[in-house]
Scaffold this motif. Structure first.
Motif, PDB file in Angstrom:
ATOM      1  N   PHE A   1       0.839  -1.196   0.000  1.00  0.00           N
ATOM      2  CA  PHE A   1       0.000   0.000   0.000  1.00  0.00           C
ATOM      3  C   PHE A   1       0.880   1.254   0.000  1.00  0.00           C
ATOM      4  O   PHE A   1       1.780   1.400   0.823  1.00  0.00           O
TER       5      PHE A   1
ATOM      6  N   ALA B   1       1.133   4.886   0.834  1.00  0.00           N
ATOM      7  CA  ALA B   1       0.442   5.911   1.626  1.00  0.00           C
ATOM      8  C   ALA B   1       0.759   7.300   1.089  1.00  0.00           C
ATOM      9  O   ALA B   1      -0.072   8.196   1.145  1.00  0.00           O
TER      10      ALA B   1
ATOM     11  N   CYS C   1      -5.418  10.528   4.082  1.00  0.00           N
ATOM     12  CA  CYS C   1      -4.763  10.859   2.821  1.00  0.00           C
ATOM     13  C   CYS C   1      -3.245  10.843   2.944  1.00  0.00           C
ATOM     14  O   CYS C   1      -2.537  11.018   1.963  1.00  0.00           O
ATOM     15  N   GLY C   2      -2.713  10.648   4.163  1.00  0.00           N
ATOM     16  CA  GLY C   2      -1.263  10.537   4.308  1.00  0.00           C
ATOM     17  C   GLY C   2      -0.608  11.730   4.979  1.00  0.00           C
ATOM     18  O   GLY C   2       0.623  11.851   4.961  1.00  0.00           O
ATOM     19  N   LYS C   3      -1.375  12.596   5.602  1.00  0.00           N
ATOM     20  CA  LYS C   3      -0.803  13.784   6.248  1.00  0.00           C
ATOM     21  C   LYS C   3       0.124  13.403   7.394  1.00  0.00           C
ATOM     22  O   LYS C   3       1.271  13.859   7.473  1.00  0.00           O
TER      23      LYS C   3
ATOM     24  N   GLU D   1      -2.788  18.101  13.717  1.00  0.00           N
ATOM     25  CA  GLU D   1      -4.175  18.439  14.082  1.00  0.00           C
ATOM     26  C   GLU D   1      -4.310  18.770  15.565  1.00  0.00           C
ATOM     27  O   GLU D   1      -5.133  18.187  16.263  1.00  0.00           O
TER      28      GLU D   1
HETATM   29  N1  LIG Z   1       2.171   2.049  10.153  1.00  0.00           N
HETATM   30  C1  LIG Z   1       1.291   1.872   9.160  1.00  0.00           C
HETATM   31  N2  LIG Z   1       1.157   0.673   8.576  1.00  0.00           N
HETATM   32  C2  LIG Z   1       0.276   0.500   7.566  1.00  0.00           C
HETATM   33  N3  LIG Z   1      -0.506   1.450   7.057  1.00  0.00           N
HETATM   34  C3  LIG Z   1      -0.411   2.672   7.593  1.00  0.00           C
HETATM   35  C4  LIG Z   1       0.490   2.947   8.668  1.00  0.00           C
HETATM   36  N4  LIG Z   1       0.372   4.247   8.999  1.00  0.00           N
HETATM   37  C5  LIG Z   1      -0.558   4.756   8.174  1.00  0.00           C
HETATM   38  N5  LIG Z   1      -1.021   3.822   7.317  1.00  0.00           N
HETATM   39  C6  LIG Z   1      -2.022   4.033   6.264  1.00  0.00           C
HETATM   40  O1  LIG Z   1      -1.600   5.110   5.495  1.00  0.00           O
HETATM   41  C7  LIG Z   1      -2.695   5.940   5.140  1.00  0.00           C
HETATM   42  C8  LIG Z   1      -2.425   7.358   5.551  1.00  0.00           C
HETATM   43  O2  LIG Z   1      -2.373   7.430   6.964  1.00  0.00           O
HETATM   44  P1  LIG Z   1      -2.152   8.792   7.742  1.00  0.00           P
HETATM   45  O3  LIG Z   1      -2.129   8.463   9.172  1.00  0.00           O
HETATM   46  O4  LIG Z   1      -0.978   9.478   7.186  1.00  0.00           O
HETATM   47  O5  LIG Z   1      -3.489   9.570   7.397  1.00  0.00           O
HETATM   48  P2  LIG Z   1      -3.903  11.040   7.832  1.00  0.00           P
HETATM   49  O6  LIG Z   1      -3.959  11.842   6.591  1.00  0.00           O
HETATM   50  O7  LIG Z   1      -3.046  11.529   8.919  1.00  0.00           O
HETATM   51  O8  LIG Z   1      -5.380  10.783   8.335  1.00  0.00           O
HETATM   52  P3  LIG Z   1      -6.142  11.406   9.600  1.00  0.00           P
HETATM   53  O9  LIG Z   1      -6.618  12.761   9.187  1.00  0.00           O
HETATM   54  O10 LIG Z   1      -7.273  10.458   9.778  1.00  0.00           O
HETATM   55  O11 LIG Z   1      -5.180  11.423  10.730  1.00  0.00           O
HETATM   56  C9  LIG Z   1      -3.922   5.347   5.816  1.00  0.00           C
HETATM   57  O12 LIG Z   1      -4.649   4.640   4.849  1.00  0.00           O
HETATM   58  C10 LIG Z   1      -3.353   4.422   6.839  1.00  0.00           C
HETATM   59  O13 LIG Z   1      -4.192   3.311   6.995  1.00  0.00           O
END
Ligand SMILES: Nc1ncnc2c1ncn2[C@@H]1O[C@H](COP(=O)(O)OP(=O)(O)OP(=O)(O)O)[C@@H](O)[C@H]1O
Ligand SMILES: [Mg+2]
Lengths: 344, 360
Positions: free
Chosen positions: B18, B20, B42-44, B161
């Motif tokens: 996957f 990210a 979205c990966g932030k 956040e």
């Molecule tokens: N350690 C990890 N192992 C596997 N997948 C991960 C890991 N960390 C994040 N992901 C995946 O990567 C993607 C992005 O995660 P991330 O935490 O960066 O999102 P985000 O933008 O911070 O979201 P939010 O606003 O909900 O915090 C997600 O689909 C998450 O499931």
């Protein structure tokens, strides 16, 4: 109490309170109270009692003969003597069937210096077992709770629990087989050519108190690991990362963040391990087979079932209870945790 | 304290199969208030964790102040991270929390205590130094977390956040405060949020992300006025959308075919006839037609009106979908019912290649 009433209503509250009262009374107060009471008296049996009774009976026989042979005038005097003798016999016999108890702390104070040494030694060893178990268990508990990925953590927990599905005695016997004269370790050493069974040059692990240590730690680690694991598990991982981000070393993170958080668990683990090992009977009994010094619990067993002096046995075991209580209080003081934290 | 610039060069982050974060290039200027905006997942956070050193990118490199950060752990980087849940240490007093980074650096107790008190007073928490975080309100905890991060004098402050747990009033107050602190310290702020209003009010520049891809990096004004993709157009602020095939196009304008007939807007993607396109027009650029007739106009049924204080939102439904008109509340929207004519000027509308929009 009012909280209880408010949350559960009269009927349920009554059931809760009476169940708790039953629990406290039947499982704590009664047995410990009985033990305490027993420890506070002993019987000062008169060695001459049997002989005295025998003599009184023969005197009685003589007097009864005298009565038939004596002149009418003398009869009342002799009859009075007979009555006196009969009441004395009754008294002596009641002393024999229900000997008088002497209350006092004599059972506590008359511990021989040898027994006292064993008492102290058991406590010191149990403290060392507790300390060793803590040193071994803390990293394991931390690793399972915070380092290992979830699946591996589950496997590790399972691996720790499985041996506990086996009876404690069998677990201890397993160590016996490992450490025995012709046990696993010595066999390996022989295979390596370092010892020889034929001339009995094996290493007598079982004669060292270290073997009791190992077995005790093995027998009770789980009681150390689980409370620590439970508290560490509730620590927010972000706190560890925040500390790391701020530049803290691994030692600092543990010293300032993890250990303070895990205090209640550490205290509970130490209390359980200490109490279980200071009072353990089977482990030292099996491991030493009487070849190295007694454990205090073995001494208590002997007082009860070999020396037949229940009162001394009760005093010994109540002393142990006091030590355990003291240990609990000290742990609470050292770790600055209340009953409330521990109960959690 | 002085901020440093942060560069992401061809950064990719994969978790197993996957991805990210797709290949990303970003430059964040020293001393800038930079926001990363995007919907959940979205990966932030992933980007933030790569910058702070909790993760290494699968590919590419991250430079802070020109230095490659690969191989340096979070403790070694000139960054400090403020966690979404703050992650204050509950068993320490507030000043000990703030001083923790100094304690880790072996600074003696009197010095670090003085520094912690100073920082706590900077964030307006005099008198709370000896309390524990549990004894503070949400906004006060926030400030302790900021002071704790600033105590190690980072060149880059990373905020994940941090305001999302606060109520609206406090959030608005803390926005101003964060901005203030950023101005005063000159530290580079990288601020993560999924709240577009928050990003718009605080940032110098914004990166809008969607599903691991940075869609647009621009100044606040440009992000709002000139969104480059349908997603940015709909995620940041509100937009009315019309969709259709391009019928005519020149360098400046493009017209698309809609149920209302031909509608024209600025041709920002240099589209040509036949392309599938979307037209976006902000509600405040859409108006009720009376008097001057704008270039694009059509009939729509009035549905309802929401009063928002200084503004009113008027909701209409046309044959091609809902239309929102955003009007200053100057008491002249008379009475609206049945069909009304609404319209907008072509230079206020953007026509771009059709794509995914943010629908929520
Ligand atoms: N350690 C990890 N192992 C596997 N997948 C991960 C890991 N960390 C994040 N992901 C995946 O990567 C993607 C992005 O995660 P991330 O935490 O960066 O999102 P985000 O933008 O911070 O979201 P939010 O606003 O909900 O915090 C997600 O689909 C998450 O499931
Ligand atoms: Mg996140």
């Amino acid at each position: 109490m009012t909280d209880l009433l408010r949350s559960y209503g009269r009927g349920l509250s009554w059931i809760f309170v009476s169940l708790t009262a039953f629990w406290i009374l039947v499982l704590i107060v009664l047995p410990q109270g009985f033990m305490l009471e027993t420890s506070l008296w002993d019987i000062n049996r008169d060695d001459q009692l049997g002989m005295k009774i025998d003599r009184a009976y023969s005197d009685l026989g003589l007097l009864e003969y005298d009565v038939t042979a004596a002149a009418e005038a003398d009869k009342p005097a002799i009859q009075a003597k007979i009555d006196a003798l009969q009441s004395e016999i009754a008294d002596l016999e009641s002393q024999e069937t229900d000997p008088p108890r002497e209350y006092g702390i004599q059972n506590y104070t008359k511990m021989s210096s040898l027994h006292f040494m064993i008492f102290v030694k058991s406590i010191v060893y149990a403290l060392m077992v507790t300390a060793l178990a803590l040193v071994v268990c803390y990293p394991i508990a931390f690793a399972i709770a915070k380092v290992a990925p979830p699946q591996r953590a589950a496997l590790m927990l399972l691996g720790l629990v499985i041996p506990y599905a086996i009876n404690e005695l069998l677990r201890v016997y397993a160590w016996l087989m490992i450490l025995d004269y012709q046990g696993v370790i010595n066999s390996v050493l022989m295979w390596l050519g370092m010892v020889e069974f034929a001339d009995k040059s094996w290493i007598p692990f079982l004669e060292y108190s270290g073997s009791v240590f190992v077995a005790l730690i093995y027998a009770y680690v789980l009681f150390m690991i689980f409370p620590i694991y439970n508290t560490v598990d509730t620590l927010d991982r972000n706190q560890l990362e925040a500390a790391k981000d701020l530049g803290a070393s691994t030692f600092k993170i543990h010293w300032r963040i993890v250990i303070p958080h895990a205090k209640p668990g550490i205290a509970v683990g130490c209390i359980m391990t200490f109490m279980l090992s200071v009072g353990s009977y089977s482990v030292p009994q099996i491991m030493t087979r009487g070849k190295s010094g007694d454990w205090f619990s073995q001494l208590i067993y002997r007082q009860f079932f070999e020396a037949q002096s229940w009162n001394v046995g009760a005093a010994y075991s109540f002393s142990l209870v006091l030590v355990c209580l003291a240990f609990i209080l000290i742990m609470m003081k050292v770790f600055k945790v209340g009953i409330r934290d521990i109960a959690k | 304290m002085r901020g440093k610039d942060v560069q992401l060069r061809d950064v990719v982050m994969r978790f197993g199969s996957f991805t990210a974060v797709q290949k990303t290039n970003l430059t964040i200027e020293a001393g800038e208030f930079f926001s990363i905006l995007g919907p959940s997942g979205c990966g932030k956070t992933t980007i933030l964790r790569m910058v702070s050193g909790f993760m290494e990118p699968t590919e590419g490199s991250i430079l802070i102040g020109g230095d490659d950060m690969r191989g340096l752990g979070p403790a070694k980087r000139p960054t400090a991270l403020i966690f979404q849940n703050l992650a204050l240490f509950p068993l320490m007093s507030n000043w000990e929390n703030v001083a923790f980074g100094l304690e880790a650096r072996g600074i003696d107790k009197t010095a670090r205590r003085a520094k912690a008190y100073e920082l706590l007073s900077m964030v307006g928490l005099e008198g709370h130094e000896e309390k524990t975080p549990a004894e503070l309100s949400g906004g006060q905890k926030q400030r302790v977390a900021i002071a704790r991060a600033l105590a190690v004098e980072p060149a880059v402050l990373l905020l994940d956040e941090p305001l999302s747990a606060l109520d609206l009033k406090l959030r608005q107050h803390m926005r101003a405060e964060l901005k203030e602190i950023q101005n005063r310290t000159g530290v580079t702020f990288i601020f993560i949020t999924h709240d577009q209003g928050e990003a718009l009010t605080m940032s110098d520049r914004i990166a809008v992300m969607k599903a691991g891809v940075v869609e647009q990096v621009d100044t606040v004004d440009n992000i709002y006025a000139n969104p480059k993709t349908p997603f940015v157009a709909t995620f940041v602020g509100e937009n009315n959308v019309l969709e259709g095939k391009v019928t005519r196009a020149d360098a400046e304008y493009a017209a698309i075919e809609t149920p209302y007939g031909e509608v024209r807007g600025l041709n920002q993607d240099a589209l040509t006839a036949g392309d599938r396109a979307m037209l976006f027009v902000r509600p405040e650029r859409t108006a009720l037609v009376n008097g001057v007739i704008p270039e694009n106009h059509f009939e729509a049924a009035f549905e309802r009106r929401d009063l928002e204080g200084a503004y009113v939102n008027l909701f209409f439904r046309g044959s091609a979908g809902p239309i929102i008109v955003h009007q200053p509340n100057i008491g002249m929207h008379g009475h609206l019912d049945g069909n009304t004519r609404v319209g907008f000027n072509a230079r206020d509308a953007l026509v771009m290649r059709a794509g995914e929009v943010d629908n929520d």
